[in-house]
Design a protein around this motif. Structure first.
Motif: not given
Length: 139
Positions: A32-48
């Protein structure tokens, strides 16, 4: 890359549903949400993911990502679906009202947001398949 956060409206929710967000299993699942959909000042991750064969989107490195690794190694977990939407919206609004809980709204539009659980796991127990929601929040 900048965040593409949009405000929550009935049409933005309908668009995400049309896009297939929160649908599918294994490699066909779309969060529903991806790392591009929410503002973040922390570390976000995409992992296979090893089990799913697709990129998973995690909004916290220490909680969600660490839990993902644990679930990848859990033998009874066969699929991991992150940022899983709690739909239909009307049902979550009803539950919040009955429990006397203030439901979260978009600060700009004042429209109720679609809440998500951090992970919906598909679990195999013998010949049975079931689902378990996991929420990874700090105290």
């Amino acid at each position: 890359m900048g965040k593409n956060r949009t405000t929550t409206t009935a049409s933005s929710i309908a668009r995400r549903i049309r896009e297939g967000r929160g649908k599918g299993h294994f490699s066909s699942y779309r969060p529903w949400l991806t790392i591009h959909d929410v503002p973040s000042t922390g570390v976000v991750t995409r992992i296979l993911g090893w089990k799913s064969g697709r990129l998973h989107h995690y909004l916290s490195e220490h909680l969600e990502l660490a839990h993902h690794y644990q679930m990848e190694w859990a033998e009874n977990v066969i699929d991991i679906r992150e940022q899983f939407p709690l739909l239909p919206l009307e049902k979550t609004l009803f539950i919040a009202q009955k429990l006397g809980i203030k439901y979260p709204i978009d600060p700009k539009t004042k429209y109720p947001i679609v809440m998500t659980t951090d992970m919906l796991l598909t679990i195999r127990k013998g010949d049975d398949i079931g689902f378990v929601a996991h929420s990874t929040k700090s105290h």
